[in-house]
Design a protein around this motif. Structure first.
Motif, PDB file in Angstrom:
ATOM      1  N   LEU A   5       0.828  -1.204   0.000  1.00 52.52           N
ATOM      2  CA  LEU A   5       0.000   0.000   0.000  1.00 52.52           C
ATOM      3  C   LEU A   5       0.867   1.261   0.000  1.00 52.52           C
ATOM      4  CD1 LEU A   5      -2.938  -0.890   2.399  1.00 52.52           C
ATOM      5  CD2 LEU A   5      -3.023  -0.495  -0.049  1.00 52.52           C
ATOM      6  N   ARG A   6       1.941   1.223   0.772  1.00 51.97           N
ATOM      7  CA  ARG A   6       2.860   2.361   0.829  1.00 51.97           C
ATOM      8  C   ARG A   6       3.476   2.599  -0.555  1.00 51.97           C
ATOM      9  NH1 ARG A   6       6.990   0.863   4.478  1.00 51.97           N
ATOM     10  NH2 ARG A   6       5.262   0.125   5.704  1.00 51.97           N
ATOM     11  N   GLY A   7       3.861   1.530  -1.222  1.00 50.58           N
ATOM     12  CA  GLY A   7       4.432   1.641  -2.565  1.00 50.58           C
ATOM     13  C   GLY A   7       3.422   2.162  -3.573  1.00 50.58           C
ATOM     14  N   LEU A   8       2.178   1.724  -3.431  1.00 50.81           N
ATOM     15  CA  LEU A   8       1.116   2.195  -4.317  1.00 50.81           C
ATOM     16  C   LEU A   8       0.844   3.677  -4.091  1.00 50.81           C
ATOM     17  CD1 LEU A   8      -0.962   1.464  -6.461  1.00 50.81           C
ATOM     18  CD2 LEU A   8      -2.536   0.837  -4.611  1.00 50.81           C
ATOM     19  N   ARG A   9       0.796   4.089  -2.844  1.00 51.85           N
ATOM     20  CA  ARG A   9       0.583   5.515  -2.531  1.00 51.85           C
ATOM     21  C   ARG A   9       1.707   6.366  -3.110  1.00 51.85           C
ATOM     22  NH1 ARG A   9      -0.977   4.042   3.291  1.00 51.85           N
ATOM     23  NH2 ARG A   9      -3.225   3.804   3.101  1.00 51.85           N
ATOM     24  N   ARG A  10       2.927   5.878  -2.981  1.00 45.38           N
ATOM     25  CA  ARG A  10       4.074   6.617  -3.512  1.00 45.38           C
ATOM     26  C   ARG A  10       3.999   6.713  -5.037  1.00 45.38           C
ATOM     27  NH1 ARG A  10       9.685   4.320  -2.243  1.00 45.38           N
ATOM     28  NH2 ARG A  10      10.349   4.536  -4.371  1.00 45.38           N
ATOM     29  N   ALA A  11       3.600   5.637  -5.672  1.00 49.60           N
ATOM     30  CA  ALA A  11       3.469   5.639  -7.135  1.00 49.60           C
ATOM     31  C   ALA A  11       2.379   6.606  -7.581  1.00 49.60           C
ATOM     32  CB  ALA A  11       3.159   4.229  -7.628  1.00 49.60           C
ATOM     33  N   VAL A  12       1.252   6.634  -6.890  1.00 49.38           N
ATOM     34  CA  VAL A  12       0.164   7.551  -7.233  1.00 49.38           C
ATOM     35  C   VAL A  12       0.608   9.000  -7.012  1.00 49.38           C
ATOM     36  CG1 VAL A  12      -2.152   8.323  -6.541  1.00 49.38           C
ATOM     37  CG2 VAL A  12      -1.687   5.890  -6.849  1.00 49.38           C
ATOM     38  N   ALA A  13       1.319   9.247  -5.925  1.00 54.16           N
ATOM     39  CA  ALA A  13       1.812  10.606  -5.661  1.00 54.16           C
ATOM     40  C   ALA A  13       2.765  11.056  -6.768  1.00 54.16           C
ATOM     41  CB  ALA A  13       2.499  10.666  -4.305  1.00 54.16           C
ATOM     42  N   ARG A  14       3.615  10.166  -7.217  1.00 56.54           N
ATOM     43  CA  ARG A  14       4.555  10.515  -8.300  1.00 56.54           C
ATOM     44  C   ARG A  14       3.819  10.750  -9.604  1.00 56.54           C
ATOM     45  NH1 ARG A  14       9.995   7.456  -8.357  1.00 56.54           N
ATOM     46  NH2 ARG A  14      10.985   9.428  -7.925  1.00 56.54           N
ATOM     47  N   LEU A  15       2.799   9.954  -9.877  1.00 59.92           N
ATOM     48  CA  LEU A  15       2.012  10.158 -11.092  1.00 59.92           C
ATOM     49  C   LEU A  15       1.322  11.523 -11.080  1.00 59.92           C
ATOM     50  CD1 LEU A  15       0.406   6.638 -11.620  1.00 59.92           C
ATOM     51  CD2 LEU A  15       2.080   7.776 -13.093  1.00 59.92           C
ATOM     52  N   ARG A  16       0.890  11.965  -9.919  1.00 60.41           N
ATOM     53  CA  ARG A  16       0.247  13.284  -9.810  1.00 60.41           C
ATOM     54  C   ARG A  16       1.237  14.418 -10.050  1.00 60.41           C
ATOM     55  NH1 ARG A  16      -3.449  11.689  -4.744  1.00 60.41           N
ATOM     56  NH2 ARG A  16      -5.175  10.833  -5.952  1.00 60.41           N
ATOM     57  N   ARG A 116      14.480  15.540 -19.773  1.00 62.31           N
ATOM     58  CA  ARG A 116      15.396  14.635 -19.038  1.00 62.31           C
ATOM     59  C   ARG A 116      15.715  15.199 -17.660  1.00 62.31           C
ATOM     60  NH1 ARG A 116      19.034  14.792 -23.462  1.00 62.31           N
ATOM     61  NH2 ARG A 116      18.009  13.679 -25.116  1.00 62.31           N
ATOM     62  N   ARG A 117      15.921  16.523 -17.598  1.00 63.29           N
ATOM     63  CA  ARG A 117      16.238  17.135 -16.294  1.00 63.29           C
ATOM     64  C   ARG A 117      15.062  17.030 -15.338  1.00 63.29           C
ATOM     65  NH1 ARG A 117      18.632  21.375 -19.391  1.00 63.29           N
ATOM     66  NH2 ARG A 117      16.726  22.576 -19.124  1.00 63.29           N
ATOM     67  N   ARG A 118      13.864  17.330 -15.826  1.00 63.69           N
ATOM     68  CA  ARG A 118      12.682  17.377 -14.953  1.00 63.69           C
ATOM     69  C   ARG A 118      12.021  16.026 -14.742  1.00 63.69           C
ATOM     70  NH1 ARG A 118      11.978  22.143 -12.086  1.00 63.69           N
ATOM     71  NH2 ARG A 118      12.710  23.838 -13.378  1.00 63.69           N
ATOM     72  N   LEU A 119      12.123  15.135 -15.718  1.00 66.39           N
ATOM     73  CA  LEU A 119      11.424  13.864 -15.627  1.00 66.39           C
ATOM     74  C   LEU A 119      12.354  12.656 -15.554  1.00 66.39           C
ATOM     75  CD1 LEU A 119       8.707  14.592 -18.289  1.00 66.39           C
ATOM     76  CD2 LEU A 119       8.348  14.461 -15.824  1.00 66.39           C
ATOM     77  N   GLY A 120      13.648  12.901 -15.581  1.00 61.44           N
ATOM     78  CA  GLY A 120      14.611  11.810 -15.546  1.00 61.44           C
ATOM     79  C   GLY A 120      14.403  10.912 -14.353  1.00 61.44           C
ATOM     80  N   ARG A 121      15.391  10.739 -13.545  1.00 62.20           N
ATOM     81  CA  ARG A 121      15.279   9.896 -12.347  1.00 62.20           C
ATOM     82  C   ARG A 121      14.850  10.787 -11.190  1.00 62.20           C
ATOM     83  NH1 ARG A 121      17.841   5.008 -12.483  1.00 62.20           N
ATOM     84  NH2 ARG A 121      18.291   5.138 -10.288  1.00 62.20           N
ATOM     85  N   TRP A 122      13.633  10.571 -10.727  1.00 61.62           N
ATOM     86  CA  TRP A 122      13.118  11.351  -9.591  1.00 61.62           C
ATOM     87  C   TRP A 122      12.415  10.483  -8.650  1.00 61.62           C
ATOM     88  CZ3 TRP A 122       7.647  11.884  -9.878  1.00 61.62           C
ATOM     89  CH2 TRP A 122       7.087  11.597 -11.129  1.00 61.62           C
TER      90      TRP A 122
END
Length: 122
Positions: A5-16, A116-122
Motif C-alpha cells: 500500500l505504501r508503494g502504491l501511494r508513492r506511485a500515485v503521488a509521483r504520477l500526480r 530529461r532534467r525534470r522527468l529523468g530519475r526522480w
C-alpha cells in the motif's frame, strides 16, 4: 500488505507530479530556446551604434506555451524592418530570419534536455 500500500501511494503521488514537471520542463525549454535565438539574432544584427542590437528581446509566455524574439516597440522596430528587408537605397542585411532558421530545430532539443532534467530519475 502494508508495504504494498505504501508503494502504491508513492506511485500515485509521483504520477500526480507528472503534469507539473512537464509544465516546468516546457517552461525551461521555452526560456532556453528564446535566449539562444535572441543571442544569435544579436550576433547577426548589423551594428552601427548598437541601438538595433540592443532592442532585440526574447519573450516567453509559459501559460500559452509560446516564446518569441522581437524588436522593442519604437523607432527601432521600423528601422529593423528596413535593415532586414532592404530598401531601394540600401541592401538587405537579414538577421532575424537567419537566426530563426538556425534555431528551427533547437527548440526540440531544448525540450528533450529539459524533459530529461525534470522527468529523468526522480
Amino acid at each position: 500488505m502494508a508495504s504494498a500500500l505504501r508503494g502504491l501511494r508513492r506511485a500515485v503521488a509521483r504520477l500526480r507530479e507528472i503534469p507539473d514537471r512537464v509544465n516546468q520542463a516546457r517552461g525551461d525549454a521555452l526560456r532556453e530556446w528564446a535566449a539562444d535565438l535572441e543571442k544569435t539574432a544579436k550576433d547577426l544584427a548589423p551594428v552601427r551604434k548598437g541601438a538595433l542590437r540592443d532592442s532585440i528581446q526574447a519573450r516567453v509566455n509559459e501559460g500559452s506555451g509560446k516564446a518569441w524574439v522581437e524588436i522593442k516597440p519604437g523607432k527601432t522596430r521600423e528601422y529593423a524592418y528596413y535593415v532586414e528587408k532592404g530598401t531601394s537605397k540600401m541592401e538587405d542585411q537579414p538577421f532575424m530570419g537567419p537566426a530563426a532558421q538556425i534555431h528551427r530545430r533547437t527548440g526540440e532539443r531544448a525540450m528533450r534536455r529539459a524533459g530529461r532534467r525534470r522527468l529523468g530519475r526522480w
